[in-house]
Motif scaffolding. Structure first.
Motif, PDB file in Angstrom:
ATOM      1  N   CYS A 183       0.702  -1.145   0.011  1.00  0.00           N
ATOM      2  CA  CYS A 183       0.143   0.115  -0.130  1.00  0.00           C
ATOM      3  C   CYS A 183       0.786   1.358  -0.007  1.00  0.00           C
ATOM      4  CB  CYS A 183      -0.849  -0.121   1.322  1.00  0.00           C
ATOM      5  SG  CYS A 183      -1.900   1.569   1.392  1.00  0.00           S
ATOM      6  N   SER A 208      -0.216   4.270   0.717  1.00  0.00           N
ATOM      7  CA  SER A 208      -0.437   5.254   1.240  1.00  0.00           C
ATOM      8  C   SER A 208      -0.121   4.842   2.940  1.00  0.00           C
ATOM      9  CB  SER A 208      -2.300   5.140   1.461  1.00  0.00           C
ATOM     10  OG  SER A 208      -2.541   6.127   2.379  1.00  0.00           O
ATOM     11  N   CYS A 209      -0.185   3.686   3.516  1.00  0.00           N
ATOM     12  CA  CYS A 209       0.063   3.541   4.771  1.00  0.00           C
ATOM     13  C   CYS A 209       1.308   2.394   4.969  1.00  0.00           C
ATOM     14  CB  CYS A 209      -0.836   2.869   5.669  1.00  0.00           C
ATOM     15  SG  CYS A 209      -1.593   1.194   4.909  1.00  0.00           S
ATOM     16  N   CYS A 263      -6.360  -1.701  -0.058  1.00  0.00           N
ATOM     17  CA  CYS A 263      -5.588  -2.059   1.385  1.00  0.00           C
ATOM     18  C   CYS A 263      -6.553  -2.537   2.243  1.00  0.00           C
ATOM     19  CB  CYS A 263      -4.763  -0.906   1.609  1.00  0.00           C
ATOM     20  SG  CYS A 263      -3.963  -0.863   3.356  1.00  0.00           S
ATOM     21  N   CYS A 283      -6.396   0.667   5.265  1.00  0.00           N
ATOM     22  CA  CYS A 283      -6.709   2.090   5.208  1.00  0.00           C
ATOM     23  C   CYS A 283      -7.670   2.374   3.824  1.00  0.00           C
ATOM     24  CB  CYS A 283      -5.616   3.010   4.797  1.00  0.00           C
ATOM     25  SG  CYS A 283      -4.881   2.888   3.510  1.00  0.00           S
TER      26      CYS A 283
HETATM   27 ZN   LIG Z   1      -3.135   1.252   3.354  1.00  0.00          ZN
END
Ligand SMILES: [Zn+2]
Length: 74
Positions: free
Chosen positions: A8, A10-11, A29, A32
């Motif tokens: 992921c 993003s996280c 994901c 998130c």
């Molecule tokens: Zn994520």
């Protein structure tokens, strides 16, 4: 169905999912909810952007890396 590994953006969470071939390029994901992209194998991912200086043992087999086999990809 084959098992694919995703990372992921993003996280940073990494997970694996069973996907059909035509669905393998992205997954959601579970942490998130962002769209995660298919990751390379963990082996290749660790090497990643190494700078391009290593991984060519060539004729000096075993002398350029810790693996000793002269056949490392790192
Ligand atoms: Zn994520």
């Amino acid at each position: 169905m084959p098992l694919y590994e995703y990372s992921c953006p993003s996280c940073g969470f990494k997970f694996e999912e069973l996907k059909r071939m035509d669905e393998r390029l992205s997954a959601r994901c579970p942490k998130c909810g962002a769209t995660a992209e298919k990751a390379l194998s963990s082996f290749a991912a660790v090497v990643g952007d190494g700078g391009g200086s290593g991984g060519n043992c060539g004729s000096d087999a075993g002398s350029c890396c810790s693996c000793g086999s002269g056949n490392c990809q790192g």
